[in-house]
Design a protein around this motif. Structure first.
Motif, mmCIF file in Angstrom:
data_model
loop_
_atom_site.group_PDB
_atom_site.id
_atom_site.type_symbol
_atom_site.label_atom_id
_atom_site.label_comp_id
_atom_site.label_asym_id
_atom_site.label_seq_id
_atom_site.Cartn_x
_atom_site.Cartn_y
_atom_site.Cartn_z
ATOM 1 N N SER A 148 -16.275 46.957 24.956
ATOM 2 C CA SER A 148 -17.528 47.666 25.093
ATOM 3 C C SER A 148 -17.655 48.238 26.490
ATOM 4 N N LEU A 149 -18.442 49.336 26.585
ATOM 5 C CA LEU A 149 -18.777 49.862 27.905
ATOM 6 C C LEU A 149 -19.599 48.853 28.694
ATOM 7 N N ASP A 201 -22.758 53.026 36.044
ATOM 8 C CA ASP A 201 -21.883 53.345 34.916
ATOM 9 C C ASP A 201 -22.690 53.693 33.670
ATOM 10 N N LEU A 202 -23.810 52.966 33.464
ATOM 11 C CA LEU A 202 -24.651 53.279 32.305
ATOM 12 C C LEU A 202 -25.268 54.668 32.453
ATOM 13 N N ASP A 203 -25.655 55.012 33.660
ATOM 14 C CA ASP A 203 -26.197 56.346 33.911
ATOM 15 C C ASP A 203 -25.170 57.411 33.534
ATOM 16 N N VAL A 228 -13.454 47.381 33.235
ATOM 17 C CA VAL A 228 -14.004 48.736 33.101
ATOM 18 C C VAL A 228 -13.055 49.625 32.299
ATOM 19 N N SER A 229 -12.188 49.014 31.496
ATOM 20 C CA SER A 229 -11.168 49.785 30.781
ATOM 21 C C SER A 229 -11.776 50.855 29.883
ATOM 22 N N GLU A 230 -12.757 50.454 29.058
ATOM 23 C CA GLU A 230 -13.328 51.409 28.105
ATOM 24 C C GLU A 230 -14.160 52.474 28.788
ATOM 25 N N LEU A 231 -14.837 52.093 29.861
ATOM 26 C CA LEU A 231 -15.602 53.088 30.606
ATOM 27 C C LEU A 231 -14.674 54.139 31.198
#
Length: 470
Positions: free
Chosen positions: A98-99, A66-68, A205-208
């Motif tokens: 936050s992510l 996800d960070l990638d 994972v809402s914000e992502l």
């Protein structure tokens, strides 16, 4: 890598592309290392410590993936988050929005019906930490109605068939907020192969997902705007090509008689805009044997302006065929533009040429004067009074006469023919071409000289050029 390391990066000013690329490379390297650890622990099925280590590795791989994705979004363009969300996501400590979201864990013992939740899971689900954890049968009560069958299927497959859990669903918090949760889990088996418990890790994972959705919608919107702009450009080009005559030859005046004009014209598009402007040129033989020459420019770009230009040019031709002199033509064009639903400004030059006497009668509306070239020199004609079309209601336009001679060359143009020059400088530069015009035999050759001299230079606006040789 601890999440606060990434949070420290996010707390800084928006990173440059090189910095983001470095973070992407570091994230992918860490993901490879964690994945190697995960493979090494994959055989420790019966060891609780090994099971939790493998779960943490699975979670770390998901986080790094996800960070990638998020860093790639930062590199390729902002996802369009509002200022409040952007500020929250760059805080030094990750929080609920936050992510880098919180991760909770849970385990359900099927033999004792006991359940244990971590404190982070209570926060994710919005539950009171003092309340007992929900059983597997009660868990769907927190889930969005549309997603309950999905959760039930995942849990059933895990408990009965021993399949790992890896899926997402929406949960309804007591405060009314809807959150997207990613759940991973596995069954814990007894020595006889029966399922004795199930453990899981849950991540908000809402914000992502919101960020990914905004990026996707933004790209779709940009693509729609691009398609619309491309269609408008095509329509404007087709309309312009249908209206502007491809002049490059003689206009015999009167029809079948000895008098004639050698004509050539050229349209030069803007190099800074993909939209077509409202510039035009025109030449036509009138019923009384005279010729109508005109150039003009309607302000703006796009289909609306191009259609407005076509309307003005059609009106000009119709009124000229009816025998109206140039000054009266300008007055009527001004009234027409003033009465349109979308007011605009325009400039124009309109000339009537009498072949029998070589007399040119002309009028202008805030437009560069025609240039007359004779015997190797050139000069701008003295303009009669006339304001921009559409600038004021009831404007009147004066006329001027110019006696021409055989061999004279008349150059009509719109602003911007000489890029990045004011009107006075542009006139001087065009007049300096007089000796070269003298060496050429046709109007088309003279147009070629102008285009070679100024056509390749970057221009901020469209321009038109019309040359008539007597």
């Amino acid at each position: 890598m601890p999440s606060h390391v990434f949070a420290d990066h996010a707390a800084a000013q928006p990173p440059e592309r090189g910095t983001v690329d470095a973070l992407i490379s570091q994230t992918r390297r860490l993901r490879g290392e964690v994945d190697a650890v995960r493979r090494d622990t994959a055989t420790d099925v019966g060891d609780p410590a090994g099971r939790w280590q493998r779960a943490l590795c699975d979670l770390a791989v998901h986080q790094l993936n996800d960070l990638d994705t998020h860093f790639a979004q930062l590199r390729d363009g902002p996802p369009g988050a509002d200022d409040e969300t952007a500020t929250a996501s760059t805080a030094a400590e990750p929080h609920e929005d936050s992510l880098l979201s919180r991760v909770g864990s849970a385990e359900w013992n099927l033999l004792t019906d006991e359940a244990s939740w971590s404190g982070e899971l209570y926060q994710i689900l919005g539950r009171d930490p003092a309340a007992p954890p929900l059983s597997l049968d009660e868990l769907p009560s927190l889930v969005h109605t549309d997603d309950q069958p999905q959760l039930t299927t995942m849990v059933t497959d895990c408990l009965i068939d021993g399949k790992p859990i890896d899926g997402e669903f929406r949960i309804m918090r007591p405060d009314g907020r809807v959150r997207q949760v990613h759940m991973m889990g596995e069954p814990v088996l007894a020595s006889d192969g029966s399922t004795v418990s199930m453990w899981a890790v849950l991540r908000d994972v809402s914000e992502l997902r919101r960020s990914q959705r905004v990026v996707r919608e933004t790209r779709d919107s940009l693509q729609r705007h691009h398609d619309i702009a491309r269609t408008e450009h095509r329509l404007a080009v087709e309309l312009q090509e249908a209206v502007l005559p491809p002049w490059g030859g003689s206009l015999r005046l009167p029809h079948g008689g000895p008098g004639q004009l050698d004509l050539a014209a050229h349209y030069l598009p803007s190099s800074t805009s993909s939209l077509i402007g409202g510039d035009w040129y025109d030449a036509m033989q009138l019923p009384d044997g005279q010729a109508l020459l005109s150039v003009g420019d309607l302000t703006g770009h796009g289909v609306t302006v191009t259609s407005g230009m076509a309307m003005l040019l059609g009106a000009l031709r119709g009124m000229a065929v009816a025998g109206s002199p140039p000054g009266q033509l300008m007055g009527w064009l001004n009234q027409l533009l003033d009465a349109t639903a979308q007011p605009a400004l325009g400039s124009a030059v309109c000339c009537r040429y009498e072949p029998a006497t070589h007399l040119l009668t002309w009028s202008q509306a805030g437009h560069p004067a025609p240039l007359l070239f004779r015997d190797g020199t050139g000069r701008a004609l003295t303009p009669p009074q006339g304001v921009l079309l559409g600038a004021t209601s009831g404007a009147t336009y004066e006329q001027a006469d110019e006696q021409l001679r055989p061999g004279d060359l008349l150059l009509l143009h719109t602003d911007g023919l000489v890029p990045r020059s004011d009107r006075e400088t542009a006139t001087d530069l065009l007049l300096s071409l007089a000796p070269r015009f003298t060496e050429e035999r046709t109007a088309q050759d003279c147009v070629r000289i102008v285009v070679e001299e100024y056509g390749e230079a970057p221009r901020e606006d469209d321009a038109c050029l019309l040359i008539a040789r007597i």
